[in-house]
Motif scaffolding. Structure first.
Motif, PDB file in Angstrom:
ATOM      1  N   LEU A   1       0.512  24.377 -31.065  1.00  0.00           N
ATOM      2  CA  LEU A   1      -0.198  23.157 -31.452  1.00  0.00           C
ATOM      3  C   LEU A   1      -0.273  22.164 -30.296  1.00  0.00           C
ATOM      4  CD1 LEU A   1       1.397  22.585 -34.985  1.00  0.00           C
ATOM      5  CD2 LEU A   1      -0.711  23.816 -34.428  1.00  0.00           C
ATOM      6  N   LEU A   2       0.433  22.448 -29.217  1.00  0.00           N
ATOM      7  CA  LEU A   2       0.434  21.545 -28.068  1.00  0.00           C
ATOM      8  C   LEU A   2      -0.914  21.599 -27.366  1.00  0.00           C
ATOM      9  CD1 LEU A   2       3.978  22.388 -26.633  1.00  0.00           C
ATOM     10  CD2 LEU A   2       3.343  20.426 -28.052  1.00  0.00           C
ATOM     11  N   ARG A   3      -1.431  20.435 -26.999  1.00  0.00           N
ATOM     12  CA  ARG A   3      -2.756  20.354 -26.371  1.00  0.00           C
ATOM     13  C   ARG A   3      -2.692  20.056 -24.880  1.00  0.00           C
ATOM     14  NH1 ARG A   3      -5.764  22.805 -29.782  1.00  0.00           N
ATOM     15  NH2 ARG A   3      -7.623  21.813 -28.905  1.00  0.00           N
ATOM     16  N   SER A   4      -1.521  19.749 -24.368  1.00  0.00           N
ATOM     17  CA  SER A   4      -1.404  19.356 -22.967  1.00  0.00           C
ATOM     18  C   SER A   4      -0.928  20.489 -22.070  1.00  0.00           C
ATOM     19  CB  SER A   4      -0.439  18.166 -22.835  1.00  0.00           C
ATOM     20  OG  SER A   4       0.824  18.488 -23.384  1.00  0.00           O
ATOM     21  N   VAL A   5      -0.700  21.674 -22.628  1.00  0.00           N
ATOM     22  CA  VAL A   5      -0.159  22.784 -21.841  1.00  0.00           C
ATOM     23  C   VAL A   5      -1.239  23.820 -21.575  1.00  0.00           C
ATOM     24  CG1 VAL A   5       2.138  22.397 -22.787  1.00  0.00           C
ATOM     25  CG2 VAL A   5       0.661  24.107 -23.851  1.00  0.00           C
ATOM     26  N   ASP A   6      -1.173  24.423 -20.395  1.00  0.00           N
ATOM     27  CA  ASP A   6      -2.118  25.466 -20.016  1.00  0.00           C
ATOM     28  C   ASP A   6      -1.640  26.847 -20.460  1.00  0.00           C
ATOM     29  OD1 ASP A   6      -4.060  23.870 -18.683  1.00  0.00           O
ATOM     30  OD2 ASP A   6      -2.741  23.698 -16.967  1.00  0.00           O
ATOM     31  N   ASN A   7      -0.404  27.195 -20.115  1.00  0.00           N
ATOM     32  CA  ASN A   7       0.164  28.498 -20.450  1.00  0.00           C
ATOM     33  C   ASN A   7       1.585  28.328 -20.953  1.00  0.00           C
ATOM     34  OD1 ASN A   7      -1.906  30.612 -19.372  1.00  0.00           O
ATOM     35  ND2 ASN A   7      -1.685  29.156 -17.689  1.00  0.00           N
ATOM     36  N   LEU A   8       2.010  29.225 -21.834  1.00  0.00           N
ATOM     37  CA  LEU A   8       3.344  29.189 -22.416  1.00  0.00           C
ATOM     38  C   LEU A   8       4.070  30.497 -22.123  1.00  0.00           C
ATOM     39  CD1 LEU A   8       2.246  27.778 -25.879  1.00  0.00           C
ATOM     40  CD2 LEU A   8       3.758  26.554 -24.311  1.00  0.00           C
ATOM     41  N   PHE A   9       5.381  30.410 -21.929  1.00  0.00           N
ATOM     42  CA  PHE A   9       6.186  31.617 -21.766  1.00  0.00           C
ATOM     43  C   PHE A   9       7.608  31.354 -22.259  1.00  0.00           C
ATOM     44  CE2 PHE A   9       6.333  29.201 -17.825  1.00  0.00           C
ATOM     45  CZ  PHE A   9       7.668  29.204 -17.460  1.00  0.00           C
ATOM     46  N   VAL A  10       8.280  32.415 -22.703  1.00  0.00           N
ATOM     47  CA  VAL A  10       9.671  32.295 -23.116  1.00  0.00           C
ATOM     48  C   VAL A  10      10.542  32.693 -21.934  1.00  0.00           C
ATOM     49  CG1 VAL A  10       9.637  34.625 -24.106  1.00  0.00           C
ATOM     50  CG2 VAL A  10      11.435  33.025 -24.770  1.00  0.00           C
ATOM     51  N   VAL A  11      11.552  31.892 -21.671  1.00  0.00           N
ATOM     52  CA  VAL A  11      12.409  32.097 -20.509  1.00  0.00           C
ATOM     53  C   VAL A  11      13.436  33.187 -20.807  1.00  0.00           C
ATOM     54  CG1 VAL A  11      14.122  31.034 -18.988  1.00  0.00           C
ATOM     55  CG2 VAL A  11      12.089  29.749 -19.682  1.00  0.00           C
ATOM     56  N   VAL A  12      13.509  34.188 -19.949  1.00  0.00           N
ATOM     57  CA  VAL A  12      14.542  35.215 -20.027  1.00  0.00           C
ATOM     58  C   VAL A  12      15.787  34.724 -19.313  1.00  0.00           C
ATOM     59  CG1 VAL A  12      15.172  37.578 -19.383  1.00  0.00           C
ATOM     60  CG2 VAL A  12      12.834  37.072 -20.158  1.00  0.00           C
ATOM     61  N   GLU A  13      15.608  34.231 -18.116  1.00  0.00           N
ATOM     62  CA  GLU A  13      16.704  33.694 -17.325  1.00  0.00           C
ATOM     63  C   GLU A  13      16.148  32.742 -16.277  1.00  0.00           C
ATOM     64  OE1 GLU A  13      19.689  32.812 -17.414  1.00  0.00           O
ATOM     65  OE2 GLU A  13      20.716  34.757 -17.273  1.00  0.00           O
ATOM     66  N   GLU A  14      16.939  31.759 -15.890  1.00  0.00           N
ATOM     67  CA  GLU A  14      16.515  30.836 -14.840  1.00  0.00           C
ATOM     68  C   GLU A  14      17.690  30.458 -13.955  1.00  0.00           C
ATOM     69  OE1 GLU A  14      15.220  26.945 -16.218  1.00  0.00           O
ATOM     70  OE2 GLU A  14      16.097  27.345 -18.185  1.00  0.00           O
ATOM     71  N   TYR A  15      17.391  30.241 -12.699  1.00  0.00           N
ATOM     72  CA  TYR A  15      18.397  29.895 -11.703  1.00  0.00           C
ATOM     73  C   TYR A  15      17.900  28.661 -10.946  1.00  0.00           C
ATOM     74  CZ  TYR A  15      19.621  34.801 -12.510  1.00  0.00           C
ATOM     75  OH  TYR A  15      19.931  35.997 -13.087  1.00  0.00           O
ATOM     76  N   ASP A  16      18.739  27.633 -10.882  1.00  0.00           N
ATOM     77  CA  ASP A  16      18.374  26.422 -10.144  1.00  0.00           C
ATOM     78  C   ASP A  16      18.496  26.627  -8.638  1.00  0.00           C
ATOM     79  OD1 ASP A  16      17.706  24.958 -12.342  1.00  0.00           O
ATOM     80  OD2 ASP A  16      19.687  24.044 -12.580  1.00  0.00           O
ATOM     81  N   HIS A  17      19.501  27.387  -8.223  1.00  0.00           N
ATOM     82  CA  HIS A  17      19.742  27.589  -6.784  1.00  0.00           C
ATOM     83  C   HIS A  17      20.104  29.058  -6.546  1.00  0.00           C
ATOM     84  CE1 HIS A  17      19.694  23.243  -6.106  1.00  0.00           C
ATOM     85  NE2 HIS A  17      20.495  23.124  -7.143  1.00  0.00           N
ATOM     86  N   TYR A  18      19.105  29.888  -6.599  1.00  0.00           N
ATOM     87  CA  TYR A  18      19.333  31.316  -6.373  1.00  0.00           C
ATOM     88  C   TYR A  18      19.492  31.562  -4.871  1.00  0.00           C
ATOM     89  CZ  TYR A  18      18.975  36.343  -7.095  1.00  0.00           C
ATOM     90  OH  TYR A  18      19.244  37.678  -7.155  1.00  0.00           O
ATOM     91  N   GLN A  19      20.560  32.226  -4.505  1.00  0.00           N
ATOM     92  CA  GLN A  19      20.846  32.482  -3.098  1.00  0.00           C
ATOM     93  C   GLN A  19      20.230  33.815  -2.672  1.00  0.00           C
ATOM     94  OE1 GLN A  19      22.383  30.159  -1.163  1.00  0.00           O
ATOM     95  NE2 GLN A  19      22.240  28.904  -3.028  1.00  0.00           N
ATOM     96  N   PHE A  20      19.018  33.740  -2.099  1.00  0.00           N
ATOM     97  CA  PHE A  20      18.363  34.947  -1.642  1.00  0.00           C
ATOM     98  C   PHE A  20      19.059  35.465  -0.383  1.00  0.00           C
ATOM     99  CE2 PHE A  20      14.988  32.779  -4.016  1.00  0.00           C
ATOM    100  CZ  PHE A  20      14.565  33.812  -4.840  1.00  0.00           C
ATOM    101  N   LYS A  21      19.079  36.780  -0.232  1.00  0.00           N
ATOM    102  CA  LYS A  21      19.686  37.403   0.929  1.00  0.00           C
ATOM    103  C   LYS A  21      18.898  37.084   2.195  1.00  0.00           C
ATOM    104  CE  LYS A  21      22.848  39.679  -1.422  1.00  0.00           C
ATOM    105  NZ  LYS A  21      24.298  39.469  -1.251  1.00  0.00           N
ATOM    106  N   GLY A  22      19.538  37.282   3.326  1.00  0.00           N
ATOM    107  CA  GLY A  22      18.896  36.971   4.593  1.00  0.00           C
ATOM    108  C   GLY A  22      17.811  37.950   4.971  1.00  0.00           C
ATOM    109  N   SER A  23      18.021  39.221   4.640  1.00  0.00           N
ATOM    110  CA  SER A  23      17.041  40.235   5.016  1.00  0.00           C
ATOM    111  C   SER A  23      16.167  40.611   3.830  1.00  0.00           C
ATOM    112  CB  SER A  23      17.742  41.487   5.548  1.00  0.00           C
ATOM    113  OG  SER A  23      18.411  42.169   4.496  1.00  0.00           O
ATOM    114  N   LYS A  24      14.968  41.088   4.143  1.00  0.00           N
ATOM    115  CA  LYS A  24      14.031  41.493   3.099  1.00  0.00           C
ATOM    116  C   LYS A  24      14.593  42.646   2.270  1.00  0.00           C
ATOM    117  CE  LYS A  24       9.756  42.238   4.325  1.00  0.00           C
ATOM    118  NZ  LYS A  24       8.553  42.917   4.854  1.00  0.00           N
TER     119      LYS A  24
END
Length: 493
Positions: A85-108
């Protein structure tokens, strides 16, 4: 992650635990009712407006992401229907997991290997239950042509990228001033891609879409989607389909912030009212934000003197239907598009068994000589020509003062308001300074419109009587004639 799921492998010391706002830590199961975190993309700049709407309609507090254009809020599954019913949103999704400060490794290689391992450790159960429930709430609209595809820079390394159809007029969302997941002109460190996974004997089909922003990543969006998508495929044994997918897994990375989710909308909600598009059609979600900014009241007369395809007055007539809307333009094709869009909405309402009438009318007129009585309008809300796709910057120097003067004439002194969208900030500021005796600027919201940094200006009509201020006798330096859809100004009489 080991605390989130039994049997999960021991976590690497360099990998951050889920943030305190993580959905899985907040998920509470009470019988069949589950509490989850919903994420939503919104027009950049109107995050607080969206948060107000969520509080008003759902009654929960909203967290605004550091990644501009996204909000998050909790909801129980028994109230899941309310998110649609929200009119101000473009897309919606349910969050599985979220990280505020994910420490990515140095190498690819290490980073991609970690993403592969992450897929099997995530708490998918609640998100999958919400996805199943969501399917029962919304009618199946058939397979998506291109799904929620995104635009990518020509020099992007992404290969499996979906491109939206030509009627998309603006970005679904903006990430930041220097980063955007969808804009063709976006910075080189922003990429978006979609990766398939392998099939299975089950009917369920899926794809993984990665949206990445940031210049400190050792990997590309294409590589992240490829490796994470392959791991998801191996874990669930789902079948891959780039266009006829049932499930879209989202991997959103913004600098150190990472969110994994499952999409709940099949296509962006910003196109809900428009069937006949013009070259500068506004998103319905942006129109809604502009309307909430001016707070329409019952019986207000609301005017859009440069209506284009009628996106703003149509959204108002549907969502704030206690007011009356007048849509006008001096360009025949724009007026016809507005009429056709109104007819489309009316037909759709009849098919649903709702009253077809809408408090809206359409007129062809001269912007600088409106056929309206002085002081007869409560609110003026419009998308002014930017001078890029429509008109020109040079013509705006004559057009803006002329139209602001005419708007001041028809707007009620002391109580009238105007909400005006423009990207030509220098010209607009100069025009407002010239109209200081008639208009007073209250607030500015900075938004992203098709990749352009624009401003939504909230103006208040001063109490000055029209005809008694120096601004009333301002003479244009020349004839005003701006060519374009919904952005023309020329003599009609």
């Amino acid at each position: 992650m080991s605390s989130q799921e039994e049997g999960a492998a021991e976590q690497d010391p360099n990998t951050e635990e889920p943030s305190s706002s993580s959905s899985c830590e907040n998920d509470v199961t009470t019988g069949d009712v589950i509490t989850v975190t919903i994420g939503a993309t919104v027009p950049t700049g109107f995050e607080h407006t969206a948060a107000e709407e969520v509080k008003e309609k759902i009654g929960v507090d909203t967290r605004i992401s550091k990644d501009r254009g996204r909000i998050y809020f909790p909801i129980t599954t028994d109230k899941l229907f309310q998110v649609h019913l929200l009119r101000s949103v473009d897309n919606l999704f349910v969050v599985v997991e979220e990280y505020d400060h994910y420490q990515f490794k140095g190498s690819k290689e290490e980073t991609l290997m970690e993403l592969q391992q992450l897929a099997s450790k995530l708490p998918w159960t609640n998100a999958m239950e919400v996805w199943k429930l969501n399917r029962t709430l919304k009618k199946k609209k058939g397979y998506r042509k291109g799904g929620n595809g995104t635009k990518v820079k020509p020099n992007s390394v992404a290969t499996n990228v979906l491109v939206p159809d030509s009627e998309h007029q603006e970005l679904p969302q903006e990430m930041s001033a220097t980063e955007s997941q969808t804009k063709v002109e976006s910075t080189p460190d922003v990429e978006s891609c979609t990766q398939e996974a392998a099939p299975q004997d089950k009917v369920i089909k899926f794809r993984v879409t990665c949206n990445r922003a940031g210049d400190k990543h050792s990997f590309s969006s294409n590589e992240a989607a490829r490796d994470f998508g392959g791991a998801v495929q191996e874990f669930f044994q789902w079948k891959a389909d780039m266009t006829k997918f049932d499930i879209e897994v989202l991997l959103n990375i913004h600098n150190e912030e990472m969110v994994i989710g499952i999409a709940l909308t099949e296509e962006s909600l910003h196109r809900r009212n428009i069937s006949h598009f013009g070259p500068t059609t506004l998103r319905s979600t942006l129109c809604y934000g502009m309307l909430r900014l001016c707070k329409p009241q019952p019986s207000d007369v609301i005017l859009d003197p440069m209506c284009g395809t009628g996106a703003i007055p149509l959204e108002g007539a549907i969502e704030f239907n206690s007011s009356f809307y007048i849509a006008g333009d001096n360009y025949d094709m724009a007026v016809n598009r507005t009429v056709n869009n109104i007819c489309h909405i009316q037909k759709r309402r009849v098919e649903k068994g709702s009253p077809s009438g809408l408090p809206i009318d359409t007129v062809r007129w001269d912007l600088c000589n409106l056929p309206m009585r002085t002081s007869s309008v409560d609110i003026i809300i419009t998308d002014m020509p930017f001078g890029k796709r429509m008109g020109s910057r040079k013509k705006n120097w004559d057009l803006y003062p002329s139209c602001l003067r005419e708007m001041a004439r028809v707007c009620r002194p002391g109580t009238g308001k105007a909400v005006l969208l423009t990207q030509d900030k220098k010209c607009f500021s100069k025009a407002i300074s010239r109209m200081g005796g008639l208009w007073r600027k209250l607030h500015t919201v900075w938004v992203n419109v098709g990749g352009l940094h624009a401003g939504v200006y909230l103006l208040k009509r001063t109490g000055a009587v029209f005809g008694q201020t120096p601004e009333d006798v301002y003479e244009s330096r020349g004839p005003v004639n701006t060519q374009g859809d919904g952005k023309d100004v020329k003599e009609l009489f």
